[in-house]
Design a protein around this motif. Structure first.
Motif, PDB file in Angstrom:
ATOM      1  N   ARG A  68       0.815  -1.220   0.000  1.00  0.00           N
ATOM      2  CA  ARG A  68       0.000   0.000   0.000  1.00  0.00           C
ATOM      3  C   ARG A  68       0.845   1.265   0.000  1.00  0.00           C
ATOM      4  O   ARG A  68       0.571   2.179  -0.762  1.00  0.00           O
ATOM      5  CB  ARG A  68      -0.931  -0.004   1.210  1.00  0.00           C
ATOM      6  N   ARG A  69       1.836   1.337   0.875  1.00  0.00           N
ATOM      7  CA  ARG A  69       2.611   2.567   0.996  1.00  0.00           C
ATOM      8  C   ARG A  69       4.105   2.339   0.755  1.00  0.00           C
ATOM      9  O   ARG A  69       4.875   3.296   0.683  1.00  0.00           O
ATOM     10  CB  ARG A  69       2.418   3.184   2.391  1.00  0.00           C
ATOM     11  N   LEU A  70       4.523   1.106   0.640  1.00  0.00           N
ATOM     12  CA  LEU A  70       5.937   0.769   0.527  1.00  0.00           C
ATOM     13  C   LEU A  70       6.545   1.350  -0.746  1.00  0.00           C
ATOM     14  O   LEU A  70       5.975   1.234  -1.830  1.00  0.00           O
ATOM     15  CB  LEU A  70       6.094  -0.755   0.521  1.00  0.00           C
ATOM     16  N   LYS A  71       7.726   1.970  -0.613  1.00  0.00           N
ATOM     17  CA  LYS A  71       8.448   2.481  -1.772  1.00  0.00           C
ATOM     18  C   LYS A  71       9.468   1.441  -2.229  1.00  0.00           C
ATOM     19  O   LYS A  71       9.909   0.594  -1.447  1.00  0.00           O
ATOM     20  CB  LYS A  71       9.135   3.802  -1.424  1.00  0.00           C
ATOM     21  N   PHE A  72       9.841   1.538  -3.498  1.00  0.00           N
ATOM     22  CA  PHE A  72      10.746   0.550  -4.085  1.00  0.00           C
ATOM     23  C   PHE A  72      11.980   1.256  -4.635  1.00  0.00           C
ATOM     24  O   PHE A  72      11.873   2.103  -5.522  1.00  0.00           O
ATOM     25  CB  PHE A  72      10.042  -0.219  -5.206  1.00  0.00           C
ATOM     26  N   LEU A  73      13.144   0.908  -4.082  1.00  0.00           N
ATOM     27  CA  LEU A  73      14.420   1.445  -4.550  1.00  0.00           C
ATOM     28  C   LEU A  73      14.971   0.472  -5.593  1.00  0.00           C
ATOM     29  O   LEU A  73      15.451  -0.606  -5.254  1.00  0.00           O
ATOM     30  CB  LEU A  73      15.383   1.601  -3.375  1.00  0.00           C
ATOM     31  N   VAL A  74      14.874   0.865  -6.866  1.00  0.00           N
ATOM     32  CA  VAL A  74      15.127  -0.032  -7.990  1.00  0.00           C
ATOM     33  C   VAL A  74      16.314   0.487  -8.798  1.00  0.00           C
ATOM     34  O   VAL A  74      16.476   1.700  -8.983  1.00  0.00           O
ATOM     35  CB  VAL A  74      13.891  -0.162  -8.896  1.00  0.00           C
ATOM     36  N   ALA A  75      17.124  -0.433  -9.333  1.00  0.00           N
ATOM     37  CA  ALA A  75      18.389  -0.060  -9.963  1.00  0.00           C
ATOM     38  C   ALA A  75      18.248   0.311 -11.433  1.00  0.00           C
ATOM     39  O   ALA A  75      17.531  -0.332 -12.193  1.00  0.00           O
ATOM     40  CB  ALA A  75      19.386  -1.215  -9.832  1.00  0.00           C
ATOM     41  N   LEU A  76      18.976   1.360 -11.814  1.00  0.00           N
ATOM     42  CA  LEU A  76      19.263   1.667 -13.208  1.00  0.00           C
ATOM     43  C   LEU A  76      20.678   1.193 -13.514  1.00  0.00           C
ATOM     44  O   LEU A  76      21.589   1.411 -12.717  1.00  0.00           O
ATOM     45  CB  LEU A  76      19.180   3.170 -13.466  1.00  0.00           C
ATOM     46  N   ARG A  77      20.883   0.568 -14.669  1.00  0.00           N
ATOM     47  CA  ARG A  77      22.202   0.071 -15.053  1.00  0.00           C
ATOM     48  C   ARG A  77      22.624   0.715 -16.374  1.00  0.00           C
ATOM     49  O   ARG A  77      22.223   0.265 -17.453  1.00  0.00           O
ATOM     50  CB  ARG A  77      22.179  -1.457 -15.200  1.00  0.00           C
TER      51      ARG A  77
END
Length: 398
Positions: A68-77
């Motif tokens: 619901r509120r969780l953020k996602f730290l996702v990688a750029l390569r």
């Protein structure tokens, strides 16, 4: 403070370097960890990248509807995907998740892995490419909020003509940008283009030097950054219990596995990985796991004997772990990206034992938290209600 957790997309275990107590990297487990982090009040989750992991963008996308509120730290390569395509991916994710994307640039430090992905640039050239990548990426997304949004760029490594993004992200001018690196080139890139600089868990004095250097560099560009740290956590109700748990984590590790891992790390050109390896020096005394590995009070380098990347853990009682986190916070750090083995159980331990001792920053508005009135815990003998805990239990508002 903003505390984030970790989705173990390369697998999980109770013991490092062993298949005993291991857990498969599958969707149901990722979902369990994400839901736990979401309901426990973590700001977000880091999703790792590399050939040893499931693809971070696919995993993160699959978890949007589960949280619901969780953020996602996702990688750029940089170099693996074109910057304009990465901009579209980021904008789409941010829109579909309701503005819950955080972006983490990863330049890569393993030449063998990079070659497998068709990348043959030197360390210096990768940073040149990263500078160009981020200039294009940031401009394409920033201009997506404007009527005239085409971008032209002619660099040494990357070129685009008329690049544009028709569906802008929710975040303006773009989703928050995170970056970590220990080389001079990395510090300069962070100072020039990123919002938050992340360091691996080095002793406070070393972290203070990094923070001061990047602040100085950022000031030359007229910029300011926030700072964060990536750490494992082994917390138990007492210090002795925590150190016993640290010993158990390495209890199935043999010398050959340590030697093989250390040799592999030595072949990488990552300055950060080299600094991690220097903290543990491959030492492992089975009779006293703290000897040579407790490199600062409650900061233990044992994880880095076989794990690449973040190799240090905070080990101790809740009060000790909270004190060490506050010590880093006093240096100017406000993002703490934590993990622990196994990740599902340790997410609960950290939230239950450490959260009440920290001044956590929480969302406002639609994602605000509220205090439940109880009762909490199991009702004993159908009528006796356990007394309230010292700190209130908080849940995300629906």
């Amino acid at each position: 403070m903003k505390l984030l957790w970790f989705i173990p997309t390369h697998g999980d275990s109770r013991y490092l370097g062993s298949a005993q107590g291991a857990r498969a990297a599958d969707y149901n487990y990722f979902r369990q960890v994400a839901i736990a982090a979401d309901s426990l009040g973590y700001e977000g989750v880091l999703i790792p990248t590399g050939r040893s992991c499931e693809d971070p963008w696919v995993v993160a996308s699959s978890l949007i509807g589960e949280t619901r509120r969780l953020k996602f730290l996702v990688a750029l390569r940089p170099g693996l995907v074109a910057p304009s395509q990465s901009a579209r991916m980021a904008a789409t994710f941010d829109r579909l998740s309701g503005g819950r994307l955080l972006v983490n640039l990863v330049t890569g430090g393993d030449a063998e892995e990079l070659a497998g992905d068709g990348q043959f640039l030197s360390h210096a050239e990768r940073y040149e490419q990263s500078v160009e990548f981020m200039k294009i990426w940031r401009e394409v997304i920033a201009r997506s909020h404007e009527p005239q949004n085409a971008v032209d760029f002619d660099g040494k490594h990357l070129q685009v003509q008329g690049a544009k993004l028709l569906y802008p992200p929710i975040a303006k001018p773009y989703p928050p940008l995170f970056f970590g690196g220990s080389s001079e080139a990395a510090h300069e890139l962070a100072a020039e283009q990123f919002d938050t600089y992340l360091t691996w868990g080095e002793p406070p004095a070393a972290v203070a030097e990094k923070v001061a250097d990047i602040r100085r560099r950022a000031a030359k560009h007229g910029r300011t950054l926030s700072f964060g740290i990536r750490l494992h956590v082994i917390v138990r109700e007492t210090e002795d219990e925590a150190w016993r748990a640290a010993g158990a984590l390495l209890s199935h590790l043999d010398d050959a596995t340590i030697a093989a891992a250390q040799q592999r790390f030595g072949q990488m050109d990552s300055v950060g990985q080299r600094r991690m390896a220097e903290l543990n020096k491959g030492q492992f005394n089975r009779a006293d796991i703290r000897e040579g590995l407790e490199i600062s009070p409650n900061l233990w380098a044992g994880v880095g004997l076989v794990r690449g990347g973040a190799g240090t853990a905070l080990v101790g009682s809740p009060e000790q772990v909270a004190a060490r986190i506050k010590e880093y916070a006093a240096l100017g750090l406000d993002h703490f990206i934590l993990s622990g083995y196994p990740h599902l159980e340790e997410a609960h331990r950290v939230a239950e034992l450490v959260f009440p001792l920290l001044p956590l920053q929480r969302e406002t508005g639609a994602a605000a938290t509220h205090v439940l009135s109880g009762p909490f815990g199991e009702i004993v003998a159908n009528s006796f209600v356990p007394p309230p805990a010292a700190a209130p239990v908080r849940v995300s508002a629906s």
